[in-house]
Scaffold this motif. Structure first.
Motif, PDB file in Angstrom:
ATOM      1  N   ILE A 120     -32.312  -4.777 -31.244  1.00 50.46           N
ATOM      2  CA  ILE A 120     -32.761  -5.973 -30.529  1.00 50.46           C
ATOM      3  C   ILE A 120     -32.559  -7.205 -31.403  1.00 50.46           C
ATOM      4  CG2 ILE A 120     -34.774  -7.167 -29.558  1.00 50.46           C
ATOM      5  CD1 ILE A 120     -35.842  -4.349 -28.784  1.00 50.46           C
ATOM      6  N   CYS A 121     -32.966  -7.108 -32.655  1.00 48.64           N
ATOM      7  CA  CYS A 121     -32.856  -8.245 -33.573  1.00 48.64           C
ATOM      8  C   CYS A 121     -31.392  -8.635 -33.811  1.00 48.64           C
ATOM      9  CB  CYS A 121     -33.549  -7.912 -34.892  1.00 48.64           C
ATOM     10  SG  CYS A 121     -33.827  -9.355 -35.922  1.00 48.64           S
ATOM     11  N   LYS A 122     -30.520  -7.663 -33.998  1.00 47.14           N
ATOM     12  CA  LYS A 122     -29.095  -7.968 -34.194  1.00 47.14           C
ATOM     13  C   LYS A 122     -28.500  -8.646 -32.959  1.00 47.14           C
ATOM     14  CE  LYS A 122     -27.690  -4.583 -37.642  1.00 47.14           C
ATOM     15  NZ  LYS A 122     -26.781  -3.478 -37.961  1.00 47.14           N
ATOM     16  N   ASN A 123     -28.904  -8.205 -31.771  1.00 52.70           N
ATOM     17  CA  ASN A 123     -28.424  -8.841 -30.542  1.00 52.70           C
ATOM     18  C   ASN A 123     -28.904 -10.283 -30.433  1.00 52.70           C
ATOM     19  OD1 ASN A 123     -27.054  -6.533 -29.747  1.00 52.70           O
ATOM     20  ND2 ASN A 123     -28.727  -5.789 -28.458  1.00 52.70           N
ATOM     21  N   ILE A 124     -30.151 -10.525 -30.826  1.00 56.84           N
ATOM     22  CA  ILE A 124     -30.691 -11.892 -30.818  1.00 56.84           C
ATOM     23  C   ILE A 124     -29.907 -12.762 -31.788  1.00 56.84           C
ATOM     24  CG2 ILE A 124     -32.687 -13.307 -31.443  1.00 56.84           C
ATOM     25  CD1 ILE A 124     -34.463 -10.979 -30.406  1.00 56.84           C
ATOM     26  N   ILE A 125     -29.707 -12.278 -33.001  1.00 52.28           N
ATOM     27  CA  ILE A 125     -28.983 -13.054 -34.014  1.00 52.28           C
ATOM     28  C   ILE A 125     -27.576 -13.395 -33.525  1.00 52.28           C
ATOM     29  CG2 ILE A 125     -27.950 -12.951 -36.329  1.00 52.28           C
ATOM     30  CD1 ILE A 125     -30.425 -11.197 -37.122  1.00 52.28           C
ATOM     31  N   ARG A 126     -26.875 -12.410 -33.009  1.00 55.57           N
ATOM     32  CA  ARG A 126     -25.503 -12.623 -32.535  1.00 55.57           C
ATOM     33  C   ARG A 126     -25.471 -13.686 -31.429  1.00 55.57           C
ATOM     34  NH1 ARG A 126     -24.622  -7.969 -30.355  1.00 55.57           N
ATOM     35  NH2 ARG A 126     -24.386  -6.951 -32.356  1.00 55.57           N
ATOM     36  N   HIS A 127     -26.364 -13.555 -30.461  1.00 52.85           N
ATOM     37  CA  HIS A 127     -26.373 -14.474 -29.315  1.00 52.85           C
ATOM     38  C   HIS A 127     -26.739 -15.903 -29.741  1.00 52.85           C
ATOM     39  CE1 HIS A 127     -26.625 -15.598 -25.105  1.00 52.85           C
ATOM     40  NE2 HIS A 127     -27.754 -16.218 -25.388  1.00 52.85           N
ATOM     41  N   VAL A 128     -27.759 -16.022 -30.564  1.00 50.72           N
ATOM     42  CA  VAL A 128     -28.241 -17.346 -30.967  1.00 50.72           C
ATOM     43  C   VAL A 128     -27.224 -18.053 -31.852  1.00 50.72           C
ATOM     44  CG1 VAL A 128     -30.000 -18.548 -32.338  1.00 50.72           C
ATOM     45  CG2 VAL A 128     -30.679 -16.783 -30.691  1.00 50.72           C
ATOM     46  N   GLU A 129     -26.716 -17.363 -32.847  1.00 49.39           N
ATOM     47  CA  GLU A 129     -25.819 -18.014 -33.804  1.00 49.39           C
ATOM     48  C   GLU A 129     -24.447 -18.328 -33.220  1.00 49.39           C
ATOM     49  OE1 GLU A 129     -25.934 -15.627 -37.394  1.00 49.39           O
ATOM     50  OE2 GLU A 129     -27.704 -16.741 -38.090  1.00 49.39           O
ATOM     51  N   SER A 130     -24.042 -17.629 -32.171  1.00 47.85           N
ATOM     52  CA  SER A 130     -22.729 -17.908 -31.573  1.00 47.85           C
ATOM     53  C   SER A 130     -22.835 -18.817 -30.353  1.00 47.85           C
ATOM     54  CB  SER A 130     -22.037 -16.603 -31.183  1.00 47.85           C
ATOM     55  OG  SER A 130     -22.747 -15.971 -30.135  1.00 47.85           O
ATOM     56  N   GLY A 131     -24.041 -19.173 -29.967  1.00 45.37           N
ATOM     57  CA  GLY A 131     -24.225 -19.938 -28.739  1.00 45.37           C
ATOM     58  C   GLY A 131     -24.400 -21.431 -28.942  1.00 45.37           C
ATOM     59  N   ARG A 132     -24.349 -22.124 -27.820  1.00 45.46           N
ATOM     60  CA  ARG A 132     -24.648 -23.560 -27.749  1.00 45.46           C
ATOM     61  C   ARG A 132     -25.586 -23.740 -26.570  1.00 45.46           C
ATOM     62  NH1 ARG A 132     -21.523 -27.399 -30.339  1.00 45.46           N
ATOM     63  NH2 ARG A 132     -19.887 -26.530 -31.636  1.00 45.46           N
ATOM     64  N   PHE A 133     -26.706 -24.413 -26.813  1.00 44.80           N
ATOM     65  CA  PHE A 133     -27.749 -24.535 -25.803  1.00 44.80           C
ATOM     66  C   PHE A 133     -28.181 -25.984 -25.675  1.00 44.80           C
ATOM     67  CE2 PHE A 133     -27.939 -20.605 -28.179  1.00 44.80           C
ATOM     68  CZ  PHE A 133     -27.849 -19.651 -27.182  1.00 44.80           C
ATOM     69  N   LEU A 134     -28.282 -26.453 -24.444  1.00 49.50           N
ATOM     70  CA  LEU A 134     -28.777 -27.802 -24.209  1.00 49.50           C
ATOM     71  C   LEU A 134     -30.301 -27.828 -24.248  1.00 49.50           C
ATOM     72  CD1 LEU A 134     -26.433 -28.930 -21.282  1.00 49.50           C
ATOM     73  CD2 LEU A 134     -26.212 -29.460 -23.725  1.00 49.50           C
ATOM     74  N   LEU A 135     -30.912 -26.803 -23.676  1.00 51.32           N
ATOM     75  CA  LEU A 135     -32.365 -26.784 -23.522  1.00 51.32           C
ATOM     76  C   LEU A 135     -33.012 -25.634 -24.275  1.00 51.32           C
ATOM     77  CD1 LEU A 135     -32.588 -27.443 -19.676  1.00 51.32           C
ATOM     78  CD2 LEU A 135     -33.003 -29.091 -21.524  1.00 51.32           C
ATOM     79  N   LEU A 136     -34.163 -25.893 -24.844  1.00 52.41           N
ATOM     80  CA  LEU A 136     -34.960 -24.864 -25.490  1.00 52.41           C
ATOM     81  C   LEU A 136     -35.370 -23.798 -24.480  1.00 52.41           C
ATOM     82  CD1 LEU A 136     -36.160 -24.111 -28.230  1.00 52.41           C
ATOM     83  CD2 LEU A 136     -38.131 -25.554 -27.692  1.00 52.41           C
ATOM     84  N   GLU A 137     -35.563 -24.196 -23.234  1.00 50.58           N
ATOM     85  CA  GLU A 137     -35.913 -23.254 -22.167  1.00 50.58           C
ATOM     86  C   GLU A 137     -34.820 -22.203 -21.965  1.00 50.58           C
ATOM     87  OE1 GLU A 137     -38.185 -27.040 -21.186  1.00 50.58           O
ATOM     88  OE2 GLU A 137     -36.267 -26.515 -22.091  1.00 50.58           O
ATOM     89  N   LYS A 138     -33.578 -22.612 -21.977  1.00 52.51           N
ATOM     90  CA  LYS A 138     -32.454 -21.682 -21.795  1.00 52.51           C
ATOM     91  C   LYS A 138     -32.359 -20.713 -22.966  1.00 52.51           C
ATOM     92  CE  LYS A 138     -28.386 -20.030 -20.488  1.00 52.51           C
ATOM     93  NZ  LYS A 138     -28.404 -18.665 -20.022  1.00 52.51           N
ATOM     94  N   LEU A 139     -32.451 -21.238 -24.169  1.00 52.80           N
ATOM     95  CA  LEU A 139     -32.386 -20.395 -25.357  1.00 52.80           C
ATOM     96  C   LEU A 139     -33.528 -19.376 -25.348  1.00 52.80           C
ATOM     97  CD1 LEU A 139     -31.382 -19.575 -28.158  1.00 52.80           C
ATOM     98  CD2 LEU A 139     -32.646 -21.516 -29.091  1.00 52.80           C
TER      99      LEU A 139
END
Length: 125
Positions: free
Chosen positions: A59-78
């Protein structure tokens, strides 16, 4: 007897693109993730059977991968995306995610957003 297991991921510090101002789109910012994940810990799990435990490392590795490779406009989306990764396993009965965006406001330590999920019991009504 079914025990309720609670996994806590505490202060996972990552960097990502978060925000809609031009400066925020160009420079990664620090975020802090806290997650609480509930699932039933059956007798096999309590007997040290790895196959029946929820794998928090995955779960943690999936979170890290998604967050660090993403771009988010809103804190709600992230926050919604991270919550979705926490509840991806059908065993999860409840999850809560809080994401802090330190220094988002001039005179505050942080701004945070919390979302939670509760699995509904499906009954044949």
């Amino acid at each position: 007897m079914i025990h309720n297991a609670i996994i806590n991921i505490t202060n996972l510090r990552l960097r990502t693109y978060i925000g809609f101002n031009e400066e925020e789109k160009q420079k990664q910012q620090d975020i802090i993730i806290n997650a609480e994940i509930h699932y039933p810990a059956n007798n096999l799990c309590l007997r040290d059977d790895v196959e029946n435990a929820l794998n928090y490392k995955v779960i943690c590795k999936n979170i890290i991968r998604h967050v660090e490779s993403g771009r988010f406009l809103l804190l709600e989306k992230l926050t919604s995306d991270v919550l979705g990764l926490c509840v991806d396993n059908p065993q999860v009965s409840f999850a809560k995610v809080t994401i802090d965006k330190p220094h988002a406001l001039r005179f505050a330590d942080s701004v945070s957003l919390t979302l939670s999920y509760t699995k509904e019991n499906l009954k044949g009504d």
